[in-house]
Design a protein around this motif. Structure first.
Motif, PDB file in Angstrom:
ATOM      1  N   UNK A  12       7.282   2.127   8.186  1.00  0.00           N
ATOM      2  CA  UNK A  12       6.272   2.262   7.139  1.00  0.00           C
ATOM      3  C   UNK A  12       6.904   2.097   5.766  1.00  0.00           C
ATOM      4  N   UNK A  13       8.169   2.493   5.632  1.00  0.00           N
ATOM      5  CA  UNK A  13       8.890   2.270   4.378  1.00  0.00           C
ATOM      6  C   UNK A  13       9.064   0.774   4.144  1.00  0.00           C
ATOM      7  N   UNK A  14       9.385   0.038   5.233  1.00  0.00           N
ATOM      8  CA  UNK A  14       9.492  -1.412   5.113  1.00  0.00           C
ATOM      9  C   UNK A  14       8.149  -2.012   4.710  1.00  0.00           C
ATOM     10  N   UNK A  15       7.070  -1.542   5.359  1.00  0.00           N
ATOM     11  CA  UNK A  15       5.744  -2.059   5.056  1.00  0.00           C
ATOM     12  C   UNK A  15       5.349  -1.811   3.619  1.00  0.00           C
ATOM     13  N   UNK A  16       5.661  -0.614   3.119  1.00  0.00           N
ATOM     14  CA  UNK A  16       5.357  -0.297   1.723  1.00  0.00           C
ATOM     15  C   UNK A  16       6.090  -1.225   0.775  1.00  0.00           C
ATOM     16  N   UNK A  17       7.355  -1.516   1.085  1.00  0.00           N
ATOM     17  CA  UNK A  17       8.144  -2.406   0.227  1.00  0.00           C
ATOM     18  C   UNK A  17       7.565  -3.823   0.248  1.00  0.00           C
ATOM     19  N   UNK A  18       7.165  -4.287   1.447  1.00  0.00           N
ATOM     20  CA  UNK A  18       6.599  -5.632   1.558  1.00  0.00           C
ATOM     21  C   UNK A  18       5.274  -5.722   0.810  1.00  0.00           C
ATOM     22  N   UNK A  19       4.426  -4.698   0.974  1.00  0.00           N
ATOM     23  CA  UNK A  19       3.132  -4.700   0.294  1.00  0.00           C
ATOM     24  C   UNK A  19       3.315  -4.634  -1.225  1.00  0.00           C
ATOM     25  N   UNK A  20       4.239  -3.817  -1.687  1.00  0.00           N
ATOM     26  CA  UNK A  20       4.490  -3.708  -3.127  1.00  0.00           C
ATOM     27  C   UNK A  20       4.932  -5.048  -3.701  1.00  0.00           C
ATOM     28  N   UNK A  21       5.804  -5.749  -2.968  1.00  0.00           N
ATOM     29  CA  UNK A  21       6.268  -7.065  -3.434  1.00  0.00           C
ATOM     30  C   UNK A  21       5.107  -8.052  -3.487  1.00  0.00           C
ATOM     31  N   UNK A  22       4.208  -7.995  -2.494  1.00  0.00           N
ATOM     32  CA  UNK A  22       3.060  -8.901  -2.478  1.00  0.00           C
ATOM     33  C   UNK A  22       2.100  -8.573  -3.618  1.00  0.00           C
ATOM     34  N   UNK A  23       1.920  -7.297  -3.910  1.00  0.00           N
ATOM     35  CA  UNK A  23       1.071  -6.907  -5.046  1.00  0.00           C
ATOM     36  C   UNK A  23       1.650  -7.443  -6.348  1.00  0.00           C
ATOM     37  N   UNK A  24       2.979  -7.342  -6.512  1.00  0.00           N
ATOM     38  CA  UNK A  24       3.630  -7.883  -7.719  1.00  0.00           C
ATOM     39  C   UNK A  24       3.407  -9.388  -7.815  1.00  0.00           C
ATOM     40  N   UNK A  25       3.476 -10.087  -6.672  1.00  0.00           N
ATOM     41  CA  UNK A  25       3.254 -11.539  -6.703  1.00  0.00           C
ATOM     42  C   UNK A  25       1.826 -11.864  -7.096  1.00  0.00           C
ATOM     43  N   UNK A  26       0.875 -11.112  -6.533  1.00  0.00           N
ATOM     44  CA  UNK A  26      -0.528 -11.336  -6.885  1.00  0.00           C
ATOM     45  C   UNK A  26      -0.764 -11.117  -8.378  1.00  0.00           C
ATOM     46  N   UNK A  27      -0.148 -10.093  -8.927  1.00  0.00           N
ATOM     47  CA  UNK A  27      -0.287  -9.832 -10.359  1.00  0.00           C
ATOM     48  C   UNK A  27       0.277 -10.984 -11.192  1.00  0.00           C
TER      49      UNK A  27
END
Length: 878
Positions: A367-382
């Motif tokens: 879940x820590x890995x998933x959070x990191x991946x999702x955070x990176x994708x959110x930054x890309x979307x922004x």
């Protein structure tokens, strides 16, 4: 109506049907045995399909049970609705061709309303029926004496799953009262059988009286059946006057245990957090029982379901403020709730807790890995000024990292974004379709077998003590028909009054052998033996001569093959106990195959088996073999066998009387197979391989007796060949010679390395003298003969120690291939010259490719003839 605990409800159910001549079938494993159509046991009737389809005739056609079951087709509704569960208990009573409507309806009424049973107020009960089934309506009216409004015709009251047995059914509803109805609202569904909360279905009785044929016809069944189901959780909510199933004694102790963890808000304070309490309580029950039955978390099949349930429960724990592993702590709570009927949970709780705790730890990491991946994708979307997360990305988080969609939505909401739910749902549906295609989805009982079930003549197995017998052919089948005779070339099936041939069962393969006439002439070869529905040993025979019904024949088992099988079978018992002694009591059998060549034993073990553990268990088995222990077989009651600590084998069904096979009271198992009389007959035991075959399931393959000796002979021949090759006289001299050779080789390698180092230094000295220039850039471009890439790197190490040039390009032709190395100093890197860029230009010239860092790059190629052209191009590139 008195309040009853769930344990009391279950016991009253079983006691009532026992009083009506039913046999109590114990709750079977949640993992289906010999039924590839089911992922889980999903109903009370699922384990009885063999009786309904005629493949096995039960000792008693009246059966009752309380069967633990799992259904996960609507997992998202668990915790949201009042009565959806993953694990539930189905109370059932069944008639296989025995009683029918006229008996079961009065009995049902007696159980529901009788003062010594459930004692429900008759006026609170309503019955639905299939409109064309007037017989059922008349029986209910006669038995109950209730007014007409208590009987509701419903078109859907016909149980039909396609080809196979089917028929009308009747459902019994309990009126929970006006408090579960909005009296000001005219609800068209407010009737027994409608979608409402007032009238609660508590029991369904199916009258299986037709066979739905593939051509669409409904033909009357030769034997009519009764199949009923009452959900224990629902009945507990009725008898305990609970608003939902979750407020009963089956769930509340778990919920109270969750309240004592890390969160502040208790159950009942908030509807949203109540859902999380319910999800956790439901899922930990399912996970606990499934792991107890040796289903283990994995990435596919039922293991994937378990992993998903654990992760879903943990996510709901996070909503309650529990951000740590906690589910394993709830296992003892589940065990204490269910210990009256399922004492094995508490007995096995350490193993269950270990498996859950391990899975929780893995999830916290992922879940820590998933959070990191999702955070990176959110930054890309922004950065791209987008505000919608792709559905396939959200599904990958869900499927790979256990991220529930709602958690992804929460993260996105904080960033003022949203998920493409339509695309996510498409991915989810595609996965469901893949899962559905991966297994045949069948809930029915199957079309009843007629011919084998009609074999009624007696047949006694005497093969425990005999390998030959004279007997009379009392049933002869050819082309699915009873016949009086069969002849040469026919593949016939026959039973005899007595037989020494073992029928395949419990992992042990069937005997093979021969049949002869009274004159000793061969009639045919027995190629297989299976159990017929009524228990007879059914011989499959390739006939060489004529044979008739009622003929006296001589049956002769292949003795050598039988003895090899029995050695392997007894060795399997010894291995099973050795596994428990070495690995722990959790190492239970998960399948086996015993034939004349080898034994294969599958067992549950959540971890690796070390080489040392294999050595220890092999030695332990051999110790028991060499001790020459008598193998005792005792006929006893199932209760006595359990009291002695006998282990039951995977997939076996045991009656009241069982065969208990003991070896020195060290190995005690219930087994119907054939064994050696003394462990010394096994001779020797040798493990051939050990491997994992699935999540938490491992397999050992071993051999005994002559097969083991043949293995040792083959290994001895290998040792002799090695001895001859390294020129020693005896096998025991091999290791000293190999050690001496290794030391000699090491000395030679050191000498060679020293010589190569001197050669490289000499080559470097010559190379470094040939410096060329292009403008103000100095470079060395040299070709060397028969060097390795490692040699080129060592020359580069020398080059870096001095200021010989700005660029070094080395090439060599070694064994028909080209190797290139390019190095650039810091000065030229600052000017934009990079080794990786240079190598990309040079490598194609030698028929290859490569890359590397700005200061060092290398490449290989198939065209050594291009080396000089590559070196010539260096000046142009600079």
């Amino acid at each position: 109506m008195q309040a009853l605990t769930s344990a009391e409800i279950r016991q009253k159910w079983l006691d009532f049907w026992e009083s009506k001549g039913h046999s109590v079938e114990p709750s079977a494993s949640l993992v289906p045995v010999d039924d590839p159509t089911l992922l889980w046991i999903n109903s009370g009737v699922a384990t009885l399909k063999k009786y309904f389809d005629g493949s096995v005739v039960p000792d008693n056609p009246r059966i009752t049970n309380s069967q633990k079951s799992i259904r996960t087709n609507d997992i998202e509704n668990v915790g949201v609705t009042a009565r959806h569960h993953t694990l539930f208990e189905m109370l059932g009573n069944f008639s296989i061709g025995d009683y029918f409507k006229a008996e079961v309806i009065p009995w049902a009424w007696e159980l529901l309303t009788g003062p010594e049973w459930f004692a429900i107020d008759p006026n609170k009960l309503y019955m639905t029926y299939y409109p064309e089934d007037k017989e059922t309506l008349a029986l209910w009216q006669e038995v109950t004496g209730l007014s007409d409004e208590h009987f509701v015709p419903v078109e859907d009251n016909f149980w039909d799953l396609g080809a196979g047995p089917c028929g009308p059914d009747t459902e019994i509803f309990f009126d929970r009262g006006e408090k579960f109805q909005d009296l000001e609202d005219s609800d068209p569904e407010m009737y027994p059988g409608g979608e409402n909360e007032r009238y609660l279905e508590i029991w369904n009785i199916v009258f299986s009286q037709f066979n739905h044929m593939p051509d669409g016809q409904y033909l009357p069944l030769k034997h009519k059946n009764i199949d009923t189901g009452m959900g224990l959780e629902r009945m507990a909510s009725v008898m305990q006057d609970a608003e939902t199933n979750f407020e009963t004694d089956l769930f509340m102790p778990i919920i109270h245990a969750i309240e004592k963890r890390d969160q502040a808000q208790n159950y009942g304070a908030n509807k949203t957090t109540d859902v999380s309490y319910k999800v956790i309580a439901d899922h930990i029950r399912a996970v606990t029982f499934a792991i107890g039955d040796r289903a283990l978390p994995s990435n596919e099949g039922r293991g994937y379901i378990l992993r998903r349930l654990i992760r879903r429960a943990m996510m709901h724990g996070r909503r309650l403020g529990i951000n740590r592993a906690f589910l394993s702590e709830l296992v003892p709570v589940v065990g204490h709730i269910m210990e009256d009927y399922y004492p094995e949970i508490l007995a096995d709780q350490d193993f269950i807790m270990e498996v859950i705790a391990t899975e929780e730890g893995r999830f916290l990491e992922t879940i820590s890995e998933g959070e990191a991946i999702l955070s990176a994708e959110i930054d890309r979307l922004k950065a791209d000024k987008e505000n919608t997360l792709a559905g396939d990305f959200a599904f990958k988080l869900y499927d790979t990292y256990g991220f529930p969609l709602e958690l992804t939505d929460e993260y996105l909401a904080d960033a003022n974004m949203a998920t493409d739910h339509d695309a996510f749902n498409q991915e989810m549906q595609a996965q469901r379709e893949r899962a559905r295609a991966a297994r045949k989805d069948s809930q029915g009982m199957g079309i009843q077998s007629e011919i084998l079930g009609d074999i009624q003549v007696a047949s006694q197995f005497i093969g425990y003590d005999h390998i030959a017998a004279d007997s009379v052919v009392n049933a002869l089948i050819l082309d699915d028909q009873f016949v009086d005779e069969a002849g040469p070339g026919d593949l016939a099936y026959l039973t005899t009054e007595v037989t020494p041939f073992y029928a395949e069962m419990g992992g042990q393969v069937a005997d093979t052998g021969f049949i002869q006439n009274e004159a000793g002439e061969s009639l045919g070869r027995v190629v297989d033996v299976q159990r017929a529905p009524n228990g007879q040993h059914l011989h499959q025979v390739e006939l060489l001569a004529d044979i008739q019904i009622n003929q006296m024949i001589h049956l002769l088992v292949d003795e050598k093959r039988r003895h090899a099988i029995t050695k392997n079978h007894t060795a399997t018992h010894l291995l099973h106990q050795a596994l428990k002694d070495i690995l722990g009591d959790h190492a239970n059998q998960a399948g086996s195959l015993v034939n004349e060549n080898e034994l294969r034993f599958d067992f549950t073990h959540f971890g690796q088996v070390t080489d040392q553990e294999l050595v220890e268990m092999e030695h332990l088995v051999n110790e028991k073999v060499w001790e020459g222990i008598q193998v005792q077989t005792i006929e006893t009651s199932i209760e006595e066998a359990k009291a002695r600590g006998a282990m039951a084998l995977f997939g076996e069904k045991y009656g009241d009387q069982v065969r208990m096979v003991t070896v020195d009271d060290w190995s005690i198992e219930l087994c119907g197979g054939v064994h050696v009389a003394n462990t010394a007959e096994i001779g020797v035991f040798k493990i051939m391989s050990e491997s994992g075959i699935g999540a938490g399931v491992r397999r050992i393959v071993a051999v005994t007796g002559e097969a083991a000796v043949n293995v040792f002979k083959a290994q001895e021949e290998i040792l002799k060949s090695v001895a001859e090759y390294i020129k020693v006289q005896k096998p025991q001299e091999i290791m000293p010679r190999l050690q001496a050779n290794a030391q000699e080789n090491k000395a030679l390698e050191q000498e060679l390395s020293s010589l190569k180092s001197k050669a490289n230094q000499a080559a470097a000295g010559q190379v470094f003298q040939d410096v060329q220039s292009k403008g103000d850039r100095r470079y060395i471009a040299a070709a060397l003969t028969n060097k390795t890439m490692d040699d080129l790197r060592k020359i580069n190490d020398e080059w870096k120690q001095g200021d010989y040039s700005d660029v070094l390009v080395l090439a060599t032709d070694n064994q028909g291939k080209a190797n290139l190395l390019v190095a650039v100093n810091d000065k030229l890197i600052g000017e934009g010259v990079k080794a990786g860029d240079l190598i990309k230009e040079l490598a194609p010239i030698v028929g290859g490719g490569g890359g590397g860092r700005p200061n060092l790059a290398q490449a290989g190629g198939k065209n050594p003839a291009g080396i000089q052209d590559a070196l010539s191009k260096v000046a142009d590139l600079l």
